[in-house]
Design a protein around this motif. Structure first.
Motif, mmCIF file in Angstrom:
data_model
loop_
_atom_site.group_PDB
_atom_site.id
_atom_site.type_symbol
_atom_site.label_atom_id
_atom_site.label_comp_id
_atom_site.label_asym_id
_atom_site.label_seq_id
_atom_site.Cartn_x
_atom_site.Cartn_y
_atom_site.Cartn_z
ATOM 1 N N ALA A 231 0.756 -1.169 -0.007
ATOM 2 C CA ALA A 231 0.047 -0.003 0.042
ATOM 3 C C ALA A 231 0.917 1.137 -0.005
ATOM 4 N N SER B 16 -9.932 4.421 -5.227
ATOM 5 C CA SER B 16 -9.063 3.507 -4.184
ATOM 6 C C SER B 16 -9.122 2.160 -4.452
ATOM 7 N N VAL B 18 -7.558 -1.623 -2.195
ATOM 8 C CA VAL B 18 -7.094 -2.086 -0.760
ATOM 9 C C VAL B 18 -5.879 -3.327 -1.190
ATOM 10 N N GLU B 22 -4.484 -2.678 3.489
ATOM 11 C CA GLU B 22 -4.388 -1.291 3.550
ATOM 12 C C GLU B 22 -4.871 -0.534 2.388
ATOM 13 N N ALA B 23 -5.807 0.373 2.397
ATOM 14 C CA ALA B 23 -6.449 1.019 1.447
ATOM 15 C C ALA B 23 -5.414 2.225 0.873
ATOM 16 N N THR B 35 -2.958 6.721 2.366
ATOM 17 C CA THR B 35 -3.073 5.296 2.974
ATOM 18 C C THR B 35 -3.649 5.196 4.336
ATOM 19 N N THR B 41 -8.653 1.120 7.087
ATOM 20 C CA THR B 41 -9.148 0.547 5.875
ATOM 21 C C THR B 41 -10.640 -0.368 5.711
ATOM 22 N N ARG B 42 -10.900 -0.862 7.074
ATOM 23 C CA ARG B 42 -12.025 -1.483 7.336
ATOM 24 C C ARG B 42 -13.269 -0.595 7.276
ATOM 25 N N TRP B 44 -13.274 2.255 5.923
ATOM 26 C CA TRP B 44 -13.228 2.590 4.506
ATOM 27 C C TRP B 44 -14.129 1.579 3.599
ATOM 28 N N GLU B 45 -13.649 0.327 3.957
ATOM 29 C CA GLU B 45 -14.418 -0.484 3.044
ATOM 30 C C GLU B 45 -15.971 -0.694 3.319
#
Lengths: 287, 97
Positions: A231, B16, B18, B22-23, B35, B41-42, B44-45
């Motif tokens: 990332a 975006s 992942v 990590e996004a 990032t 990230t979760r 965001w998802e």
């Protein structure tokens, strides 16, 4: 200041043309100005194609001072890009132009003061747009080849790309500022471009090489490398691609390409002092 | 808190992916790349416009074994930061599309 009407600029006689080829992608540059053609031929001499086929035709016209009143170097250069419907329009205080990808055509109107500089500025942006459309990246990085392996050293302005290039001689140099990263048969290659620092221009070889590893340059008091997460590596690579600016569709292509790159090729932080000791760490990775 | 009843949704101005949990999030118009760590990230998802923030926080508590108050506080701070950066929008109603 008069605004510019692109249609009012047309060739009155047969223009002269040269074909520039970078990473296998050609742009034909047409202009009536003999001096501009001659100076462009000299500036880009390692990248002039002997063939007449091209991906995009760029008509270049010089404009009187009325359109660019401060084009005598007294004003800091700035530019802005607008992407709309497959057309990229570029505005600047020294030139204005557009690239219409679907029509394989572009037009540039630039100040008649130092036109070669404005042509080069425009070409940097034009190539960023064109190569991305072809699934490649115009990338801010130094591309160096040692023992038939290609290495990319990258980071923001001032991080040491030119310094690393100079410290690495003798080696095959594909660029110390802008290179093209392009995929061929599922492998990624560095390609040379003419868009580099003038002082290192003589080092440049117009060729390409498969990429062994990427190094994000960070000047430090000691030399060491640190592997990056996918990332973080993707984010760092994206930050080094100029065509991501303002271009939503291009951003998606760029993210996917960078994700693919980091999945295939290791990326490291290269903390280095201003000497060539860093090659011990790069050579260690290449074995 | 009223914010817990809202539905976070990713802004159309972001792009975006992942990678390994990590996004990587790009805002092309701002020329910015971000990032996020695994928790960010979760969040965001789960910011699809269909999940109430309260439920997103419950998921975070369960998946990352975080204490309830800390999860709530950190999530609200994170969401507010993304909203201020125009990466997320807080909707009053769920996205039914």
């Amino acid at each position: 200041m008069e605004s510019i009407s692109f249609n009012s600029f047309q060739f009155k006689k047969n223009p002269i043309s040269i074909v520039l080829e970078i990473a296998g992608i050609s742009i034909r540059i047409c202009t009536e100005n003999f001096q501009l053609t001659a100076s462009a031929k000299e500036r880009f001499k390692k990248f002039i194609s002997p063939h007449n086929d091209y991906f995009l035709n760029l008509d270049v016209h010089l404009s009187p001072k009325i359109h660019f009143p401060n084009a005598d170097g007294t004003e800091d250069f700035f530019n802005n890009q607008v992407f709309q419907n497959e057309k990229c329009t570029i505005y600047s205080n020294y030139f204005t132009g557009y690239i219409a990808i679907e029509k394989n055509y572009g037009k540039l109107i630039c100040a008649d003061y130092d036109p070669l500089s404005w042509l080069e500025h425009f070409l940097r942006i034009a190539y960023a747009v064109v190569v991305l459309k072809k699934g490649a990246l115009l990338f801010h990085g130094a591309g160096l080849v040692k023992n038939e392996n290609g290495f990319v050293f990258f980071g923001p302005s001032g991080c040491g790309k030119s310094t690393v290039t100079e410290l690495s001689q003798p080696c095959t140099t594909l660029g110390d500022d802008l290179i093209v990263i392009k995929k061929n048969n599922n492998h990624f290659y560095i390609h040379a471009t003419p868009f580099n620092s003038e002082k290192n221009d003589f080092l440049l070889t117009n060729t390409n090489s498969s990429i062994k590893s990427f190094y994000r340059l960070i000047q430090n008091k000691t030399t060491f490398i640190k592997e990056m997460s996918q990332a973080n590596a993707t984010a760092e690579l994206l930050s080094s691609i100029s065509s991501v600016n303002k271009n939503y569709d291009g951003s998606l292509t760029a993210i996917d390409l960078c994700s693919e790159i980091v999945n295939q090729i290791p990326c490291y932080e290269m903390h280095f002092t201003r000497d060539n000791k860093f090659w011990r760490y790069v050579n260690g990775n290449s074995e | 808190m009223e914010i817990l009843n809202k539905y976070p949704v990713k802004s159309n101005a972001t792009a975006s992916r992942v990678l390994q949990g990590e996004a990587v999030v790009v805002l092309p118009l701002e020329s910015v790349v971000h990032t996020f760590d695994p928790v960010g990230t979760r969040i965001w998802e789960l910011s699809t416009g269909n999940n109430m923030l309260a439920n997103i926080i419950n998921s975070i508590q369960n998946e990352f074994e975080v204490e309830a108050n800390k999860a709530t506080q950190d999530a609200i701070e994170f969401i507010n930061e993304l909203v201020s950066k125009k990466m997320l929008i807080l909707s009053e109603i769920p996205d039914e599309c």
